[in-house]
Design an enzyme around this catalytic site. Structure first.
Site, PDB file in Angstrom:
ATOM      1  N   ASP A  84       0.849  -1.192   0.000  1.00 30.54           N
ATOM      2  CA  ASP A  84       0.000   0.000   0.000  1.00 30.54           C
ATOM      3  C   ASP A  84       0.882   1.238   0.000  1.00 30.54           C
ATOM      4  O   ASP A  84       1.791   1.372   0.834  1.00 30.54           O
ATOM      5  CB  ASP A  84      -0.898  -0.013   1.251  1.00 30.54           C
ATOM      6  CG  ASP A  84      -1.737   1.250   1.362  1.00 30.54           C
ATOM      7  OD1 ASP A  84      -2.192   1.755   0.333  1.00 30.54           O
ATOM      8  OD2 ASP A  84      -1.939   1.737   2.500  1.00 30.54           O
ATOM      9  N   ASP A 114       3.459   1.213   3.237  1.00 30.28           N
ATOM     10  CA  ASP A 114       2.880   1.149   4.578  1.00 30.28           C
ATOM     11  C   ASP A 114       3.149  -0.245   5.139  1.00 30.28           C
ATOM     12  O   ASP A 114       2.539  -1.230   4.729  1.00 30.28           O
ATOM     13  CB  ASP A 114       1.381   1.416   4.494  1.00 30.28           C
ATOM     14  CG  ASP A 114       0.738   1.591   5.861  1.00 30.28           C
ATOM     15  OD1 ASP A 114       1.422   1.345   6.879  1.00 30.28           O
ATOM     16  OD2 ASP A 114      -0.444   1.954   5.924  1.00 30.28           O
ATOM     17  N   ASP A 149       0.396   5.256   0.325  1.00 31.85           N
ATOM     18  CA  ASP A 149      -0.572   6.272   0.727  1.00 31.85           C
ATOM     19  C   ASP A 149       0.070   7.643   0.583  1.00 31.85           C
ATOM     20  O   ASP A 149       1.078   7.935   1.230  1.00 31.85           O
ATOM     21  CB  ASP A 149      -0.995   6.021   2.175  1.00 31.85           C
ATOM     22  CG  ASP A 149      -2.194   6.847   2.590  1.00 31.85           C
ATOM     23  OD1 ASP A 149      -2.374   7.950   2.038  1.00 31.85           O
ATOM     24  OD2 ASP A 149      -2.955   6.401   3.461  1.00 31.85           O
TER      25      ASP A 149
END
Length: 402
Positions: free
Chosen positions: A98, A295, A100
Site C-alpha cells: 500500500d 505502509d 498512501d
C-alpha cells in the site's frame, strides 16, 4: 454528514452498482469480506467476518447494500466467516503493498493539492514495481488505484502465499531500503599480489546484475560518465559538492575514474580510497531516491482487508480501479477513475469545509477532476455531479435542497 447528503450518496452508489458488474478476486470463496455501510454519526462501522457464501452473488449484494466501502481479505481460510481469527484456519495470503500519498516523504496534505499528492504517489509506485519485478522477479501482480490517496499492489505468486509476518517484514525492509548498508553490498575478492608484494590483496566490487548493488553501480557508472564529459575544473567542483570530499580526494577520485573506466564498469570500486568513499555517498542517495515508502502494517498483516477493485471509494466517490501494467504510465487517476454515472449533470451543494482544502486563498480552493479544474468557494453553488459527489464524500460539502 447530514442525512440528506448521506441518502443522496447512498442512492447514487446504488445506481452505480446496479449498472456495474464487478469481478471478484481469485479464490473469492476462501476470503473474508467486509464493508462499511452509510451509517449515521461521525464514525464508521465495519461489518466483517463475512464469507462470499453469506453475502450471495457479489453484484446483487453490492446493489442491495450499496456500501460506502467494500473489502476482501488478503488471506485465504478454511472458514472465512468465523468471528475469531484463530478459528478461521489460515491457509495462505497474498502479498499486498500500500502506498498512501498522505504518508510519503515531502508531501504536505495541508499544502499540496490532491492532484500533486497523487503524482508523487505514482512515482513511488513505479519505484515499488521496479523492485518487485526486477529484484524479486514477481510476475503475478495486480496494480490498483485505491480510489483515495494512493495505490495497492497485490502479489499472488505461489512463492509468497505462505510467508509469515517476519518473512514479509524482511521484504518490507528491503523495499524501503531499511538497514541496507553500502558495505553489505560489496563483494570481496582475493587477488594475487603485485610486483614486489607476495601477499594477496582484496578487491571490493559491486554486483552488477541485481538488487540494490546493481542500482548503486548504475548510479555510480552514470556519474563517472558525467564526470568524464566535464572539463577538469568543473569535474573537480562537482566532486567537491559532496560532504567529506575535499580537493585532495576529489583529485584522487577523478584520476581513478579516468584511469580505470573499464574496471569501474565491471563493478570495481577499489580503484582509489576516495573513489570508494564516493561510491558509498552515492549509495545513500540511491537508497533515498529509489526505495518505496510502503505502509509496513499492510504488507506484514496476513489477515489484512483491502479494497475491492471495481467498487467505489466512499471518501471520494472515485472508482477503486485495476490498472493494466502496460497502461500505468498513461493512467490519470483524477480522470480515469471518475465514475461515469456521475458525469453529465449538475447538482446543488453547500460547501462548508473550504478551510480544510488546499487552495490559493481562504475563500476558494481549486480541484481537478475529470480533466477539468474547478474553483470552489464557500456556500451554496451548482457544480458537475462528479465534483459534488467528491466534495460531499470528502466532508467538504452537504447536499443542497433542489
Amino acid at each position: 454528514m447530514e442525512e440528506r447528503t448521506r441518502a443522496y450518496l447512498r442512492g447514487r452508489f446504488r445506481d452505480y452498482y446496479r449498472r456495474t458488474s464487478i469481478a471478484p478476486p481469485p479464490d473469492a470463496s476462501q476470503r473474508e469480506w467486509g464493508f462499511i455501510p452509510w451509517t449515521e454519526g461521525p464514525g464508521t462501522t465495519m461489518v466483517r467476518h463475512r464469507s462470499l457464501l453469506e453475502l450471495g452473488a457479489l453484484d446483487e449484494f453490492l446493489a442491495r447494500k450499496r456500501p460506502r466501502h467494500v473489502y476482501f481479505s488478503a488471506g485465504r481460510y478454511d472458514d472465512p466467516s468465523a468471528g475469531n481469527m484463530n478459528r478461521k484456519g489460515w491457509r495462505s495470503s497474498d502479498l499486498v503493498f500500500d502506498l498512501d500519498a498522505d504518508h510519503l516523504p515531502g508531501v504536505s496534505p495541508t499544502e499540496d493539492s490532491y492532484e500533486e499528492m497523487l503524482a508523487v504517489c505514482k512515482d513511488a509506485l513505479f519505484r515499488l514495481l521496479d523492485i518487485l519485478e526486477d529484484d524479486f522477479g514477481f510476475e503475478d501482480l495486480t496494480v490498483v488505484f485505491s480510489g483515495g490517496r494512493g495505490y495497492h499492489v497485490h502479489v499472488r505468486d505461489d512463492g509468497v502465499r505462505e510467508l509469515d509476518r517476519e518473512q514479509r517484514r524482511e521484504i518490507v525492509d528491503y523495499v524501503r531500503g531499511i538497514d541496507v548498508e553500502f558495505d553489505h553490498l560489496i563483494e570481496h575478492e582475493t587477488v594475487g599480489g603485485t610486483a614486489g608484494r607476495s601477499s594477496p590483496a582484496h578487491k571490493r566490487s559491486l554486483i552488477t546484475d541485481g538488487g540494490w548493488s546493481r542500482r548503486v553501480h548504475e548510479r555510480l557508472d552514470a556519474f563517472v560518465d558525467e564526470l568524464l564529459e566535464l572539463p577538469e575544473e568543473d569535474a573537480m567542483e562537482r566532486l567537491r559538492e559532496f560532504d567529506g570530499i575535499g580537493e585532495g580526494k576529489a583529485r584522487g577520485a577523478l584520476t581513478a575514474a579516468r584511469n580505470n573506466r573499464e574496471q569501474i564498469a565491471a563493478g570495481n570500486v577499489d580503484v582509489h580510497p576516495a573513489f570508494y568513499q564516493l561510491a558509498g555517498i552515492l549509495a545513500e542517495d540511491v537508497l533515498d531516491a529509489e526505495s518505496a515508502p510502503i505502509d509496513e502494517p499492510v504488507t506484514t498483516d496476513t489477515n489484512r482487508l483491502i479494497r475491492l477493485p471495481g467498487s467505489l471509494h466512499g471518501g471520494t466517490g472515485l472508482r477503486v480501479l485495476r490498472i493494466d501494467r502496460n497502461e500505468l504510465a498513461d493512467f490519470e487517476p483524477l480522470t480515469d477513475a471518475v465514475t461515469e454515472q456521475f458525469v453529465g449533470q449538475e447538482i446543488r451543494i453547500d460547501v462548508t469545509g473550504i478551510d480544510d482544502m488546499p487552495g490559493e486563498s481562504q475563500d476558494s480552493a481549486m480541484i481537478s477532476l475529470g480533466g477539468d479544474s474547478f474553483t470552489i468557494t464557500e456556500g451554496a453553488q451548482t457544480v458537475p455531479e462528479h465534483v459534488g459527489v467528491y466534495l460531499m464524500a470528502r466532508g467538504h460539502a452537504e447536499k443542497e435542497k433542489e
